[in-house]
Design an enzyme around this catalytic site. Structure first.
Site, mmCIF file in Angstrom:
data_model
loop_
_atom_site.group_PDB
_atom_site.id
_atom_site.type_symbol
_atom_site.label_atom_id
_atom_site.label_comp_id
_atom_site.label_asym_id
_atom_site.label_seq_id
_atom_site.Cartn_x
_atom_site.Cartn_y
_atom_site.Cartn_z
ATOM 1 C CG HIS A 122 -1.929 -1.121 1.175
ATOM 2 N ND1 HIS A 122 -2.156 -1.962 2.234
ATOM 3 C CD2 HIS A 122 -2.760 -1.529 0.185
ATOM 4 C CE1 HIS A 122 -3.088 -2.850 1.901
ATOM 5 N NE2 HIS A 122 -3.466 -2.600 0.666
ATOM 6 C CG ASP A 124 -1.701 4.766 2.740
ATOM 7 O OD1 ASP A 124 -1.480 3.551 2.521
ATOM 8 O OD2 ASP A 124 -2.804 5.201 3.133
ATOM 9 N NE ARG A 184 -8.949 -5.535 0.723
ATOM 10 C CZ ARG A 184 -7.937 -5.303 1.556
ATOM 11 N NH1 ARG A 184 -6.706 -5.685 1.216
ATOM 12 N NH2 ARG A 184 -8.132 -4.680 2.714
ATOM 13 C CG HIS A 223 0.585 -4.850 4.887
ATOM 14 N ND1 HIS A 223 -0.245 -4.389 3.895
ATOM 15 C CD2 HIS A 223 1.061 -6.052 4.457
ATOM 16 C CE1 HIS A 223 -0.276 -5.257 2.899
ATOM 17 N NE2 HIS A 223 0.504 -6.283 3.219
ATOM 18 C CE1 TYR A 283 -9.526 -5.901 6.904
ATOM 19 C CE2 TYR A 283 -8.601 -5.874 9.126
ATOM 20 C CZ TYR A 283 -8.514 -5.549 7.781
ATOM 21 O OH TYR A 283 -7.422 -4.874 7.310
ATOM 22 C CD GLU A 305 -1.234 -4.833 9.080
ATOM 23 O OE1 GLU A 305 -0.705 -3.706 9.109
ATOM 24 O OE2 GLU A 305 -2.015 -5.206 8.179
#
Length: 481
Positions: A122, A124, A184, A223, A283, A305
């Site tokens: 990602h 950002d 995704r 991440h 999730y 993460e």
């Protein structure tokens, strides 16, 4: 009435802040991968402008894309003996996706496991790209000095992709230049999505082609936005938020705990027990890279993460590196310090066989490599496993092993079936010859032979030269009489 309006405004503000607080993790947005167009375009653009300015201020002290490319090339210039740099493709804007391979024999196909780290999925979330450059330099500086570093470089082919999404980084946003969330964008096991090759993003295609070229045993993507080691499955068949275990659930939990346990404080998480989580239980998401790696690439991937803050100030990077360094090293080293490894041969002429390796009770099969027939199977320690090797035209072989805390070597020799068609006489393959030539003993012997041959040449040359000089000298004397 004014008091009521103020209270209502305060209530909405607090809930909005809470929304942003919980919208971190696996990169930040708790979207499943299905498009949601329910927000207003004008409000979105205003938010993006403010968000860009905030992240642009935070970017001071981080490497730009050109800085990153220079750092990668500088690293290779300094550590070329144990590294190779290459591009796996280009971004939408044409930025090369630079990768680093670190090994004592970079670029050479060997019977060793391969691991890959991917950062900046990602745009950002830039911490990963910074940490991966630090990891590469740490390995270079400590090779042949630190035992763990030396073990990794000598026994693993480590590939590092610091930035999968350089365009998103330069735009200071999550998605790529087409504003697509790359985590995704992979084909999904539960829903028909991302199956159209014409709309798949170039960065996604590059990763998928990379997997086809290199047989990775395991990998991890870095991440930001939470502090947890996430493992498959990432989604569920009914889109419910519930624990959904993959066939290798025990092995993945072992890998996740290994990373979390070596981290400074990840395992002490109040939100995630032991600092790990099943993705779907946290999730569910769909079209993620992690599940795709495991299903289609035969690669055990974690989503890590590594910082609560998605884009922390640059002065915090040294601390984040220290918190994650040992975890990163331990995770890569686990490929050779645990699991079962071996090669498969035929009994009639000793040729390598690209057989399938299965574990009884685990619905997941890996294949030995085509050329060297080596396999590397991650398994959780403390359990008993029945390992089976199968190859068309050969008798199936099985054996039971008890995995301890250390790696186990298990080779298979398969016999041809009697019903198999008559085989050609065994020939010593060029691969076997190359393997012999590549052994250290042969290379030393070849070097000594070359030196002796050269000395013999010099001696013979000197004798002939002296003889010719003598004949020339005598001729002169004869003509002078």
């Amino acid at each position: 009435m004014a008091h009521l309006n103020s209270s209502l405004l305060l209530f909405l503000s607090l809930n909005l802040l809470q929304l942003f607080h919980t919208a971190v993790g696996r990169g930040g947005q708790r979207d499943s991968g299905f498009v949601d167009k329910s927000y207003a375009a004008s409000g979105r653009h205003l938010f993006e402008e403010n968000h860009f300015q905030k992240l642009n201020n935070l970017a001071h002290g981080y490497m730009s894309n050109s800085d990153l490319e220079k750092a990668i090339k500088a690293f290779h210039g300094r550590c070329g003996r144990i590294s190779k740099i290459y591009s796996i493709g280009k971004s939408v804007f044409g930025v090369p996706l630079w990768a680093i391979e670190i090994s004592n024999k970079p670029g050479k196909e060997e019977a060793k496991p391969a691991f890959k780290f991917i950062g900046n999925v990602h745009g950002d979330e830039p911490v990963g790209r910074e940490l991966l450059l630090r990891l590469a330099n740490w390995l270079c500086d400590n090779y042949m000095k630190d035992p763990l570093v030396t073990l990794i470089v000598n026994n693993v082919h480590l590939h590092i992709l610091p930035s999968m999404n350089p365009d998103g980084y330069s735009l200071r946003r999550r998605g790529n230049a087409n504003n697509v969330d790359l985590n995704r964008d992979f084909p999904d096991q539960f829903f028909q999505m991302n199956d159209d090759l014409t709309v798949r993003q170039p960065e996604t295609k590059a990763i998928m082609n990379w997997i086809k070229k290199i047989r990775f045993t395991a990998s991890a993507s870095l991440h930001g936005g939470a502090l947890v080691a996430n493992y498959p499955w990432d989604g569920t068949q009914d889109k419910s938020k519930s624990y959904y275990a993959c066939p290798d659930d025990e092995a993945f939990k072992y890998m996740a705990k290994l990373y979390s346990g070596s981290h400074y404080n990840m395992s002490q998480s109040q939100e995630f027990k032991a600092g790990i989580t099943n993705g779907a239980y946290w999730y569910p998401i769909y079209g993620g890279m992690q599940d795709w790696n495991y299903i289609y690439g035969g690669c055990f991937e974690l989503t890590l993460e590594i910082s609560d803050n998605k884009w922390p100030p640059a002065n915090e990077l040294p601390t984040i590196w220290q918190y994650n360094k040992q975890s990163m090293l331990d995770l890569v080293a686990s490929l050779v310090k645990s699991g079962v490894h071996g090669r498969v041969y035929s009994s009639d002429c000793g040729e390598p066989l690209p057989a399938s390796i299965a574990i009884k009770g685990i619905n997941y099969t890996i294949k030995a490599s085509e050329r060297l027939a080596d396999y590397h199977r991650l398994l959780a320690p403390g359990h008993q496993y029945e390992v089976t090797a199968t190859m068309p035209g050969y008798k199936t072989r099985s054996t039971t092993i008890k995995m301890g805390e250390e790696a186990m070597t298990l080779d298979f020799i398969l016999e041809p079936t009697s019903s198999f068609l008559p085989r050609q006489p065994c020939k010593r393959s060029s691969m076997k010859i190359l393997e012999v030539i590549s052994t250290p003993h042969f290379q030393v012997a070849l070097t000594l032979f070359s030196v002796l041959a050269f000395l013999c040449f010099l001696i013979k040359r000197k004798i002939i030269f002296s003889h010719l000089r003598g004949r020339k000298y005598l001729g002169r004397r004869s003509s002078a009489v």
